[in-house]
Design a protein around this motif. Structure first.
Motif, mmCIF file in Angstrom:
data_model
loop_
_atom_site.group_PDB
_atom_site.id
_atom_site.type_symbol
_atom_site.label_atom_id
_atom_site.label_comp_id
_atom_site.label_asym_id
_atom_site.label_seq_id
_atom_site.Cartn_x
_atom_site.Cartn_y
_atom_site.Cartn_z
ATOM 1 N N ARG A 1 7.458 -3.769 -8.389
ATOM 2 C CA ARG A 1 8.363 -2.707 -7.935
ATOM 3 C C ARG A 1 8.950 -1.946 -9.124
ATOM 4 O O ARG A 1 9.100 -0.721 -9.066
ATOM 5 N N PHE B 1 8.293 2.061 -9.533
ATOM 6 C CA PHE B 1 9.359 3.069 -9.556
ATOM 7 C C PHE B 1 9.532 3.669 -10.945
ATOM 8 O O PHE B 1 9.958 4.823 -11.066
ATOM 9 N N ALA C 1 8.787 12.649 -2.156
ATOM 10 C CA ALA C 1 8.200 11.735 -1.171
ATOM 11 C C ALA C 1 6.998 12.379 -0.480
ATOM 12 O O ALA C 1 6.113 11.670 0.019
ATOM 13 N N TYR D 1 0.878 1.938 -3.242
ATOM 14 C CA TYR D 1 1.861 1.333 -2.326
ATOM 15 C C TYR D 1 1.206 0.937 -1.003
ATOM 16 O O TYR D 1 1.445 -0.157 -0.477
ATOM 17 N N SER E 1 8.766 4.880 5.733
ATOM 18 C CA SER E 1 8.602 4.099 4.502
ATOM 19 C C SER E 1 8.007 4.916 3.360
ATOM 20 O O SER E 1 8.258 4.615 2.195
ATOM 21 N N VAL E 2 7.220 5.957 3.656
ATOM 22 C CA VAL E 2 6.580 6.723 2.570
ATOM 23 C C VAL E 2 6.990 8.194 2.526
ATOM 24 O O VAL E 2 6.617 8.895 1.594
ATOM 25 N N LEU F 1 13.752 8.079 -0.321
ATOM 26 C CA LEU F 1 12.788 7.728 -1.367
ATOM 27 C C LEU F 1 12.811 8.775 -2.483
ATOM 28 O O LEU F 1 12.820 8.423 -3.675
ATOM 29 N N SER F 2 12.848 10.047 -2.104
ATOM 30 C CA SER F 2 12.921 11.114 -3.113
ATOM 31 C C SER F 2 14.203 10.991 -3.940
ATOM 32 O O SER F 2 14.189 11.194 -5.160
ATOM 33 N N ILE G 1 13.924 8.014 -6.408
ATOM 34 C CA ILE G 1 13.061 8.372 -7.551
ATOM 35 C C ILE G 1 13.852 9.205 -8.555
ATOM 36 O O ILE G 1 13.802 8.974 -9.771
#
Length: 332
Positions: free
Chosen positions: A45, A49, A71, A236, A247-248, A253-254, A257
């Motif tokens: 992980r 990341f 994302a 991933y 999840s993606v 997520l953005s 990051i």
């Protein structure tokens, strides 16, 4: 007689080379020393990341274009390799390559209109693009809709990109991904494109007046960033073996990051790695050890994220890299 002036004495011990050698040995030997699943999962992980934040750093850190929609490219990579495997029985490695090509096409579609915007307006536009992509995939039956897709279980091998009995291959592949994007960033730092990126970040109008085609170089930065992010998305999908829009393709997520790069230090080579080393163990630790607190574990890491970003913004805007450089100067 020294006609060229006195030179500083050579360091009798090549500390930098020695530390780099020890670091490489530790990274390569890590999965054979810590063989339990969780420590290996944690490092995978961190590398994932760190690679994502480094890819974001090319666009946001060096070129100054703050994207909160990365994302989209992660999801393109994940869905491209998974759907090609399910419907065409195509190797995930070729699916990863297809994800890169699709992300480059998306770069042109997204970049041309949004790069006409500046500052906060560009960031807001990338949020809108990310949300549109998430809603479209959620309502696309072929992509599994909101239910998502399971990656078909294949025989364990490097060719099928699936390893069911060990995480060690995933460890090395994620490490290789991070090394690749970091090497590309290091090359860019000393290239013409890297100098142009920094000029665009410092003052776009001045850069244009000097003859730099800023629109073209913004697209180049976005293309490089999107390609590596799509590769991470395919990785991933093959690692988790299940993907869905939440999840993606989520906005969070953005944001994460972006946070990893900001905490470590935007526009610096090692900032994304430092940010990932701090934030990802924090996230995984609270998820595992505070799981029995009625879901509080998932929220606790976000609270700490926010507090750390506020503190760094106020006291050390250059991130952990700036903090490290200040400590080195104080030590000397």
């Amino acid at each position: 007689m020294d006609k060229g002036g006195s030179r500083p004495p050579a360091d009798p011990v090549p500390w930098k080379g020695l530390l780099a050698f020890v670091g490489v040995v530790l990274l390569l030997g890590y999965p054979f020393v810590l063989t339990a699943p969780f420590p290996q999962h944690l490092m995978i992980r961190i590398f994932l990341f760190a690679a994502l934040a480094q890819a974001w750093n090319i666009l946001g850190g060096y070129c100054g274009q703050i994207s909160l929609g990365h994302a989209v490219f992660f999801g393109i990579g994940a869905y491209a390799s998974t759907m090609l495997l399910i419907y065409w029985h195509l190797s995930p490695w070729l699916g990863m390559l297809a994800g890169v090509v699709l992300s480059l096409v998306a770069t042109l579609v997204i970049g041309y209109p949004t790069f006409r915007l500046r500052g906060h307006y560009f960031a807001i536009a990338t949020i809108a693009v990310g949300e549109i992509a998430r809603v479209l995939v959620t309502n696309w039956p072929l992509a599994g809709g909101a239910v998502g897709l399971y990656v078909p279980l294949l025989r364990e091998s490097l060719r099928t990109f699936e390893f069911h009995t060990t995480k060690v291959p995933y460890y090395y592949i994620s490490l290789l991904l991070f090394v690749a994007v970091t090497a590309t960033t290091s090359f860019l730092e000393h290239s013409r494109a890297g100098y142009y990126f920094r000029a665009i970040k410092a003052d776009p109008d001045a850069a244009r007046s000097l003859g730099i085609p800023i629109h073209r170089y913004k697209l180049l930065a976005l293309a490089l960033s999107a390609a590596f992010t799509a590769v991470a998305g395919s990785f991933y999908a093959q690692y988790v073996l299940y993907i869905d829009p939440e999840s993606v393709l989520p906005l969070m997520l953005s944001v994460i990051i972006c946070l990893v790069a900001v905490l470590g230090g935007v526009g610096s080579l090692w900032g994304p790695l430092l940010g990932a080393v701090v934030l990802i163990p924090l996230s995984e630790g609270t998820r595992v050890y505070l799981a029995g607190m009625g879901g509080a574990g998932r929220a606790f890491d976000l609270i700490v994220y926010g507090a750390m970003i506020v503190l760094m913004s106020v006291f050390e805007p250059t991130g952990l890299v700036g903090l490290w450089q200040r400590a080195r100067r104080a030590w000397r």
